[in-house]
Motif scaffolding. Structure first.
Motif, PDB file in Angstrom:
ATOM      1  N   VAL A 163       0.837  -1.203   0.000  1.00  0.00           N
ATOM      2  CA  VAL A 163       0.000   0.000   0.000  1.00  0.00           C
ATOM      3  C   VAL A 163       0.868   1.247   0.000  1.00  0.00           C
ATOM      4  O   VAL A 163       0.649   2.184  -0.788  1.00  0.00           O
ATOM      5  N   LEU A 164       1.877   1.282   0.892  1.00  0.00           N
ATOM      6  CA  LEU A 164       2.739   2.463   0.978  1.00  0.00           C
ATOM      7  C   LEU A 164       3.544   2.670  -0.303  1.00  0.00           C
ATOM      8  O   LEU A 164       3.756   3.806  -0.738  1.00  0.00           O
ATOM      9  N   GLN A 165       4.000   1.573  -0.904  1.00  0.00           N
ATOM     10  CA  GLN A 165       4.789   1.682  -2.135  1.00  0.00           C
ATOM     11  C   GLN A 165       3.985   2.368  -3.232  1.00  0.00           C
ATOM     12  O   GLN A 165       4.473   3.287  -3.899  1.00  0.00           O
ATOM     13  N   HIS A 166       2.735   1.949  -3.418  1.00  0.00           N
ATOM     14  CA  HIS A 166       1.918   2.556  -4.475  1.00  0.00           C
ATOM     15  C   HIS A 166       1.453   3.957  -4.086  1.00  0.00           C
ATOM     16  O   HIS A 166       1.363   4.842  -4.955  1.00  0.00           O
ATOM     17  N   ALA A 167       1.180   4.184  -2.803  1.00  0.00           N
ATOM     18  CA  ALA A 167       0.802   5.525  -2.368  1.00  0.00           C
ATOM     19  C   ALA A 167       1.934   6.510  -2.621  1.00  0.00           C
ATOM     20  O   ALA A 167       1.708   7.646  -3.056  1.00  0.00           O
ATOM     21  N   GLN A 168       3.162   6.074  -2.364  1.00  0.00           N
ATOM     22  CA  GLN A 168       4.326   6.928  -2.615  1.00  0.00           C
ATOM     23  C   GLN A 168       4.495   7.185  -4.107  1.00  0.00           C
ATOM     24  O   GLN A 168       4.804   8.312  -4.523  1.00  0.00           O
ATOM     25  N   THR A 169       4.281   6.156  -4.929  1.00  0.00           N
ATOM     26  CA  THR A 169       4.385   6.331  -6.383  1.00  0.00           C
ATOM     27  C   THR A 169       3.347   7.328  -6.878  1.00  0.00           C
ATOM     28  O   THR A 169       3.632   8.197  -7.711  1.00  0.00           O
ATOM     29  N   ILE A 170       2.122   7.216  -6.365  1.00  0.00           N
ATOM     30  CA  ILE A 170       1.066   8.151  -6.757  1.00  0.00           C
ATOM     31  C   ILE A 170       1.421   9.565  -6.327  1.00  0.00           C
ATOM     32  O   ILE A 170       1.209  10.528  -7.068  1.00  0.00           O
ATOM     33  N   ASP A 171       1.990   9.692  -5.119  1.00  0.00           N
ATOM     34  CA  ASP A 171       2.373  11.012  -4.612  1.00  0.00           C
ATOM     35  C   ASP A 171       3.431  11.665  -5.500  1.00  0.00           C
ATOM     36  O   ASP A 171       3.488  12.893  -5.623  1.00  0.00           O
ATOM     37  N   LYS A 172       4.282  10.841  -6.141  1.00  0.00           N
ATOM     38  CA  LYS A 172       5.358  11.367  -6.976  1.00  0.00           C
ATOM     39  C   LYS A 172       4.965  11.513  -8.440  1.00  0.00           C
ATOM     40  O   LYS A 172       5.792  11.929  -9.266  1.00  0.00           O
ATOM     41  N   CYS A 173       3.740  11.147  -8.789  1.00  0.00           N
ATOM     42  CA  CYS A 173       3.300  11.269 -10.186  1.00  0.00           C
ATOM     43  C   CYS A 173       3.343  12.733 -10.627  1.00  0.00           C
ATOM     44  O   CYS A 173       3.093  13.641  -9.816  1.00  0.00           O
ATOM     45  N   PRO A 174       3.666  12.999 -11.885  1.00  0.00           N
ATOM     46  CA  PRO A 174       3.691  14.389 -12.369  1.00  0.00           C
ATOM     47  C   PRO A 174       2.353  15.081 -12.154  1.00  0.00           C
ATOM     48  O   PRO A 174       1.289  14.476 -12.341  1.00  0.00           O
ATOM     49  N   LYS A 175       2.421  16.331 -11.748  1.00  0.00           N
ATOM     50  CA  LYS A 175       1.212  17.108 -11.487  1.00  0.00           C
ATOM     51  C   LYS A 175       1.106  18.253 -12.480  1.00  0.00           C
ATOM     52  O   LYS A 175       2.078  18.605 -13.147  1.00  0.00           O
ATOM     53  N   ALA A 176      -0.079  18.813 -12.572  1.00  0.00           N
ATOM     54  CA  ALA A 176      -0.295  19.949 -13.464  1.00  0.00           C
ATOM     55  C   ALA A 176       0.590  21.114 -13.043  1.00  0.00           C
ATOM     56  O   ALA A 176       0.894  21.291 -11.857  1.00  0.00           O
ATOM     57  N   ALA A 177       1.025  21.907 -14.019  1.00  0.00           N
ATOM     58  CA  ALA A 177       1.877  23.062 -13.730  1.00  0.00           C
ATOM     59  C   ALA A 177       1.113  24.077 -12.878  1.00  0.00           C
ATOM     60  O   ALA A 177      -0.087  24.291 -13.066  1.00  0.00           O
ATOM     61  N   ALA A 178       1.814  24.699 -11.922  1.00  0.00           N
ATOM     62  CA  ALA A 178       1.201  25.685 -11.035  1.00  0.00           C
ATOM     63  C   ALA A 178       1.197  27.051 -11.697  1.00  0.00           C
ATOM     64  O   ALA A 178       1.784  28.020 -11.203  1.00  0.00           O
ATOM     65  N   GLN A 179       0.539  27.147 -12.848  1.00  0.00           N
ATOM     66  CA  GLN A 179       0.396  28.413 -13.551  1.00  0.00           C
ATOM     67  C   GLN A 179      -0.849  28.353 -14.428  1.00  0.00           C
ATOM     68  O   GLN A 179      -1.270  27.275 -14.851  1.00  0.00           O
ATOM     69  N   ILE A 180      -1.420  29.504 -14.676  1.00  0.00           N
ATOM     70  CA  ILE A 180      -2.635  29.560 -15.495  1.00  0.00           C
ATOM     71  C   ILE A 180      -2.264  29.249 -16.940  1.00  0.00           C
ATOM     72  O   ILE A 180      -1.405  29.914 -17.527  1.00  0.00           O
ATOM     73  N   PRO A 181      -2.868  28.240 -17.530  1.00  0.00           N
ATOM     74  CA  PRO A 181      -2.493  27.838 -18.893  1.00  0.00           C
ATOM     75  C   PRO A 181      -2.930  28.843 -19.944  1.00  0.00           C
ATOM     76  O   PRO A 181      -3.845  29.643 -19.736  1.00  0.00           O
ATOM     77  N   GLU A 182      -2.258  28.790 -21.094  1.00  0.00           N
ATOM     78  CA  GLU A 182      -2.565  29.686 -22.218  1.00  0.00           C
ATOM     79  C   GLU A 182      -3.756  29.142 -23.012  1.00  0.00           C
ATOM     80  O   GLU A 182      -3.618  28.678 -24.138  1.00  0.00           O
ATOM     81  N   ARG A 183      -4.907  29.222 -22.408  1.00  0.00           N
ATOM     82  CA  ARG A 183      -6.160  28.825 -23.057  1.00  0.00           C
ATOM     83  C   ARG A 183      -7.270  29.656 -22.436  1.00  0.00           C
ATOM     84  O   ARG A 183      -7.110  30.234 -21.357  1.00  0.00           O
ATOM     85  N   ASP A 184      -8.400  29.732 -23.103  1.00  0.00           N
ATOM     86  CA  ASP A 184      -9.502  30.530 -22.566  1.00  0.00           C
ATOM     87  C   ASP A 184     -10.078  29.910 -21.301  1.00  0.00           C
ATOM     88  O   ASP A 184     -10.387  30.610 -20.342  1.00  0.00           O
ATOM     89  N   GLY A 185     -10.197  28.584 -21.291  1.00  0.00           N
ATOM     90  CA  GLY A 185     -10.755  27.915 -20.128  1.00  0.00           C
ATOM     91  C   GLY A 185     -12.256  28.057 -20.049  1.00  0.00           C
ATOM     92  O   GLY A 185     -12.890  28.723 -20.880  1.00  0.00           O
ATOM     93  N   ILE A 186     -12.847  27.420 -19.037  1.00  0.00           N
ATOM     94  CA  ILE A 186     -14.293  27.534 -18.858  1.00  0.00           C
ATOM     95  C   ILE A 186     -14.616  28.864 -18.189  1.00  0.00           C
ATOM     96  O   ILE A 186     -13.747  29.535 -17.627  1.00  0.00           O
ATOM     97  N   GLU A 187     -15.869  29.255 -18.239  1.00  0.00           N
ATOM     98  CA  GLU A 187     -16.256  30.603 -17.811  1.00  0.00           C
ATOM     99  C   GLU A 187     -16.108  30.810 -16.306  1.00  0.00           C
ATOM    100  O   GLU A 187     -15.614  31.849 -15.858  1.00  0.00           O
TER     101      GLU A 187
END
Length: 452
Positions: free
Chosen positions: A177-201
């Motif tokens: 359980v801990l091995q997979h939880a740690q792997t999930i924790d290290k998975c790439p995450k979305a960039a911490a910046q507003i993307p260059e798209r209009d996005g939803i309203e």
């Protein structure tokens, strides 16, 4: 009669019938005949559906176990013949390899080779099959992590025995359980910046904290020195901050969680908003309690695209306490009047009403509810625009995130008698958020793709 290509012989050979193929696997044939006996029920001893289901389940377990054994033996033989044809390899002894699956333990004798006289050992079957002796198959690991995401490790063996008829010790389960939880924790995450798209309203965001029990022990820098960690054990509480973002009307919010400082919470909220559809033209309506750092992070992460609103019901808690002092025999009517004023954006009227009854400075804060309410409202300018939120159909309370604490964090990390190492708590938070965000299947699919 049709023909098929034989990989073993490298030529076309007549296709065998199913009956002929089963005769080559007598153990498998016996299991299938047992399963057919349940279907035909010639003895008439299977009258009830529940009994039929129990027998079929057990026969399928045994059938799966025999099928995997047959596959392993055939695969080991094939890989042995492939390696034996290579130049410079020498046969060594055979070794038994066994591992656990959802159909029980599988064991096969593997031929071991050596590359040259003093070269490395070659294990053709374990390498190609990607199995580890005394390990657990990936489907079984998925079941273990599924149970461990919701229940303590000590309960996992009983669940495995109940649902799969197999036995795995609790320590092995917890390690997986801990091995997979740690792997999930290290998975790439979305960039911490507003993307260059209009996005939803429009997006709705909420943040709230929940205290979880943590334990710390002293760690020795000197690996040779032994530290009695029982004597250095310290227990306490750490706040896990949960973020929630979704579009108006959506019932599938995106979550983020961290035990880090306010700056990390703000980045988590921003990443969560990106996952929910944030863009350059998206307006973010953030609702939370009146903690100053939350409003600061909303402003820092979203700029002019974000607006922070103090939770209406937190304000009401302050006004309720003040009303008991001000209104005397009719505090409920007084409170309803102030609530109506707030919803009409008449904040100044509420502040003036409180100002008339503010306690003297000599009264301690603990005994000055009117002063506390007055201070709460005057110290947060621009954070009480309830009228526009109601007109736009946006929430003025953060009850959604407070409810989410229970089923995302507290159900697993806040159990009686449970104390967490901080790093393990972080990993479990990541696992719980993965499931809450419906990314569970995607995680296991990505593992299969990496292994392919």
């Amino acid at each position: 009669m049709t023909e098929r290509w034989s990989e073993m012989e490298g030529r076309l050979e007549p296709s065998r019938s199913l009956e002929e193929r089963l005769r080559a696997h007598p153990e498998l044939q016996a299991k299938i005949e047992s399963l057919l006996a349940v279907v035909e029920n010639a003895a008439g001893d299977v009258e009830k559906a529940a009994e039929a289901e129990r027998r079929v389940t057990e026969e399928l377990r045994q059938l799966g176990n025999e099928a995997l054994h047959g596959w392993a033996r055939r695969q080991a033989q094939r890989k042995e013949e492939e390696v034996a044809q290579q130049s410079g390899v020498q046969r060594k002894e055979k070794k038994n390899v066994h591992w656990l699956t959802r159909y029980g333990q599988i064991e096969v004798a593997e031929q071991v080779f050596r590359q040259g006289t003093r070269g490395p050992e070659v294990r053709p079957f374990t390498r190609s099959a990607e199995v580890v002796c005394r390990g657990c198959s990936e489907p079984l690991q998925r079941a273990i992590v599924d149970f461990g995401a919701d229940a303590p490790a000590a309960r996992i063996p009983k669940k495995l025995k109940e649902h799969y008829g197999i036995e795995v010790c609790a320590s092995t389960c917890w390690s997986i359980v801990l091995q997979h939880a740690q792997t999930i924790d290290k998975c790439p995450k979305a960039a911490a910046q507003i993307p260059e798209r209009d996005g939803i309203e429009q997006l709705i965001g909420e943040i709230d904290g929940s205290m979880i029990p943590v334990v710390e022990t002293a760690e020795s820098d000197d690996q040779s020195a032994k530290v009695d960690r029982r004597k250095t054990r310290r227990v306490g509480w750490r706040e896990a901050r949960l973020s929630l973002v979704h579009a108006p009307g959506s019932v599938t919010p995106v979550f983020g969680a961290t035990v880090g400082p306010p700056e990390q919470v703000g980045e988590t909220l921003l990443r969560t908003a990106v996952q929910a559809g944030l863009g350059r033209k998206t307006k973010v309506h953030a609702v939370s309690d009146g903690a100053a750092w939350i409003a600061d992070q909303v402003s820092e992460q979203f700029g002019l695209q974000g607006h922070f609103l103090v939770d209406f019901y937190h304000v009401c808690d302050y006004l309720t306490a003040a009303g008991n002092t001000i209104a005397g025999t009719a505090p409920r009517a007084w409170l309803e009047t102030q609530k109506d004023r707030l919803k009409q954006n008449r904040l100044q009227d509420v502040v003036e009403e409180l100002q008339r009854f503010v306690e003297d400075d000599t009264v301690p804060d603990a005994n000055a509810p009117v002063r506390a309410a007055h201070r709460y409202l005057t110290n947060r300018p621009g954070q009480f625009n309830y009228q526009d939120a109601l007109v736009a159909g946006l929430p003025i309370g953060s009850g959604e995130i407070e409810s989410a604490h229970r089923y995302v964090i507290q159900d697993r990390l806040k159990r009686a008698g449970a104390w967490w190492k901080l790093k393990n708590a972080k990993h479990m938070l990541a696992l719980r958020v993965c499931r809450a965000n419906q990314e569970w299947d995607r995680y296991w699919q990505s593992r299969r793709q990496q292994a392919a």
